[in-house]
Scaffold this motif. Structure first.
Motif, short mmCIF file in Angstrom:
data_model
loop_
_atom_site.label_atom_id
_atom_site.label_comp_id
_atom_site.label_asym_id
_atom_site.label_seq_id
_atom_site.Cartn_x
_atom_site.Cartn_y
_atom_site.Cartn_z
N UNK A 154 80.88 -90.86 85.10
CA UNK A 154 82.26 -90.94 84.63
C UNK A 154 82.37 -90.67 83.13
N UNK A 155 81.29 -90.80 82.41
CA UNK A 155 81.31 -90.54 80.96
C UNK A 155 81.41 -89.05 80.65
N UNK A 156 81.15 -88.20 81.63
CA UNK A 156 81.32 -86.76 81.42
C UNK A 156 82.81 -86.44 81.30
N UNK A 157 83.18 -85.61 80.32
CA UNK A 157 84.61 -85.36 80.08
C UNK A 157 85.38 -84.79 81.28
N UNK A 158 84.81 -83.82 81.96
CA UNK A 158 85.50 -83.22 83.10
C UNK A 158 85.70 -84.25 84.22
N UNK A 159 84.67 -85.05 84.48
CA UNK A 159 84.78 -86.07 85.52
C UNK A 159 85.82 -87.12 85.17
N UNK A 160 85.90 -87.49 83.90
CA UNK A 160 86.89 -88.47 83.46
C UNK A 160 88.30 -87.92 83.62
N UNK A 161 88.50 -86.67 83.27
CA UNK A 161 89.82 -86.05 83.41
C UNK A 161 90.23 -85.99 84.87
N UNK A 162 89.30 -85.58 85.73
CA UNK A 162 89.60 -85.50 87.15
C UNK A 162 89.87 -86.89 87.74
N UNK A 201 87.91 -96.16 78.68
CA UNK A 201 86.94 -97.05 78.05
C UNK A 201 85.50 -96.66 78.40
N UNK A 202 85.29 -96.28 79.64
CA UNK A 202 83.95 -95.83 80.06
C UNK A 202 83.65 -94.46 79.45
N UNK A 203 84.64 -93.56 79.47
CA UNK A 203 84.41 -92.19 79.01
C UNK A 203 84.22 -92.09 77.52
N UNK A 204 84.86 -92.97 76.77
CA UNK A 204 84.76 -92.87 75.31
C UNK A 204 83.82 -93.94 74.81
N UNK A 214 94.13 -98.70 85.13
CA UNK A 214 93.03 -97.87 85.64
C UNK A 214 92.68 -96.75 84.66
N UNK A 215 93.70 -96.12 84.09
CA UNK A 215 93.44 -95.06 83.12
C UNK A 215 92.73 -95.62 81.90
N UNK A 216 93.15 -96.79 81.44
CA UNK A 216 92.47 -97.45 80.31
C UNK A 216 91.01 -97.70 80.64
N UNK A 217 90.72 -98.15 81.86
CA UNK A 217 89.34 -98.42 82.25
C UNK A 217 88.51 -97.14 82.26
#
Length: 74
Positions: A9-17, A71-74, A65-68
């Motif tokens: 989930x820390x990968x940018x594309x995965x977080x956006x999706x 938080x993981x992605x950044x 959920x978006x905040x969570x």
């Protein structure tokens, strides 16, 4: 496991999706709840209060959920 998922989930594309999936899921849930409310609640005042409450509820859950995810992605 947890470590593998958080690193994925820390990968940018995965977080956006994932954020897009969260938005579409909660929007779909809101529309479903709205249809049930409009079909089965006949008192107009209570219907409006319930619809506003549902929108706030699903919006709040989506933001959490978006905040969570962020938080993981950044």
């Amino acid at each position: 496991g947890f470590v593998e998922f958080t690193s994925w989930l820390a990968e940018p594309l995965n977080a956006i999706l994932m954020i897009l999936a969260v938005i579409s899921t909660f929007y779909h849930a809101l529309l479903g709840a709205q249809v049930v409310t409009e079909d089965y609640i006949h008192h107009e005042g209570f219907k409006m209060v319930k619809l506003i409450g549902q929108k706030l509820f699903f919006f709040g859950l989506a933001i959490a959920c978006i905040f969570s995810v962020l938080k993981i992605a950044l």
